[in-house]
Design an enzyme around this catalytic site. Sequence first.
Site, PDB file in Angstrom:
ATOM      1  N   LYS A  90     -49.391  49.254 -16.010  1.00  0.00           N
ATOM      2  CA  LYS A  90     -48.933  48.319 -14.995  1.00  0.00           C
ATOM      3  C   LYS A  90     -49.738  47.006 -15.085  1.00  0.00           C
ATOM      4  CE  LYS A  90     -48.342  47.873 -10.052  1.00  0.00           C
ATOM      5  NZ  LYS A  90     -48.784  48.298  -8.748  1.00  0.00           N
ATOM      6  N   ASN A 108     -29.650  43.759 -13.674  1.00  0.00           N
ATOM      7  CA  ASN A 108     -28.687  42.921 -12.943  1.00  0.00           C
ATOM      8  C   ASN A 108     -27.949  43.790 -11.937  1.00  0.00           C
ATOM      9  OD1 ASN A 108     -26.165  44.021 -14.211  1.00  0.00           O
ATOM     10  ND2 ASN A 108     -27.246  43.313 -16.031  1.00  0.00           N
TER      11      ASN A 108
END
Length: 407
Positions: A289, A210
């Site tokens: 990934k 955030n």
Amino acid sequence: MSWLAEKNLVLGVTGGVAAYKAADLARQLVKAGARVSVVLSEAGARFVSAATFQALSGNPVWTDLWDDRMSNSMAHIDLSRGADAILIAPATADVMAKLAQGLAPDLLTTLCLARDCPLLVAPAMNRQMWEHPATLRNAAQLKADGVVILGPDHGEQACGEIGLGRMLEPEALLELLETYFAPKVLAGTRIVMTAGPTFEAIDPVRGITNSSSGKMGYALARACAQAGAQVNLVSGPVALASPLGVDRVSVQSALEMRAAVLERVAGADVFIGVAAVADYRPATQAEHKIKKSGEALALTLVPNPDILAEVAALPDGPFCVGFAAESQNLDEYAARKRAAKGLPMIVGNLVQDGLGGDENQVVIYDDLGRHPLPRGPKDRVASQIVSHLARLMNALTSPVTPCTTST
Ligand code: PMT
């Protein structure tokens, strides 16, 4: 709020290359609200001119013991009368030797001898000069005489050598002065705090986080340390330097933050949760990934433990202060969070006021009600939160002292 506001400071500048940094220091002291009178030694004036210090301090610069600009020609006495402190930065080995022996051959040393205010010195010299037994002896003598020695720092020196002897940077000196003048309302208190966001990894290159910058938490950690507390700061990933005197440990995820807090919280007097901890994390973290495909991708999230609630529920746990970041209904939601987690104090802010920026507007909620603080820079808001916390803790330990409220 700067603790230097309205302070009368005498800034002594002696002959070292670091005198150029003293010019910036003078500027920063004035910016913090201090009234600065510069006393420049003859050698100091060879590095930076009086005109520079006069322009930056906005006051006349003093260099000569026989200066007759003072109405009674007593510059060596009058300049330190009414001063809150004398700071010599840079302080050469020579001036330290003179001060240690009580010699007073010029205006600055005479002023120091005739002073009735604290003296702080920031040494600046070649590393071998600093390590010389005579200098170390003089530094020890000055300390024994009650002089505060700030630094020196370690690093590359003007002569090209590397070692101890550099003057502390102006920012560090400013922070030390702030600490020096701050009232020690939290002396003897150990505080564990969290700050910043957490980062919940999805795979080795992606994650959920955030936009908490850590600025509010770091400002509060600094204010607590300046108020005399021992501070353990558990920080999520932020781009901020640790406040002076604060012991910081860096973590990434909520689970790491929880572990670091629980490791440190036993025996702490206060716990403050400023961190914007992710409420959820990915159920699994991919080892490699995740490759792009044309398909929709669903991410399963599981709840993170609530660190603050867990600490607040500890038997004989610390005094707990929470933060509540809301986008609406601040009073209602903050009060609900305070009750749900059993907190004596919570600081509420709207995300549009406090998240990411340099300023904040908060409301403190405690058993006595609602205490709004004026909008301001986060360091000023932090000082006010510290004052409120100290009053509450004081009221707890001495029940006869009423807790001042503002509504
Ligand atoms: O970092 P800045 O950019 O300066 O912004 C400051 C801030 C807005 C992040 C800060 O002032 C603030 O409000 N921090 C709390 C943010 C938050 O996560 O609030 P919350 O209402 O979700 O959580 C309530 C309290 O529980 C907080 O003290 C939080 O640290 C704590 N908590 C929340 C979840 C969790 N899993 N563990 C917790 O400890």
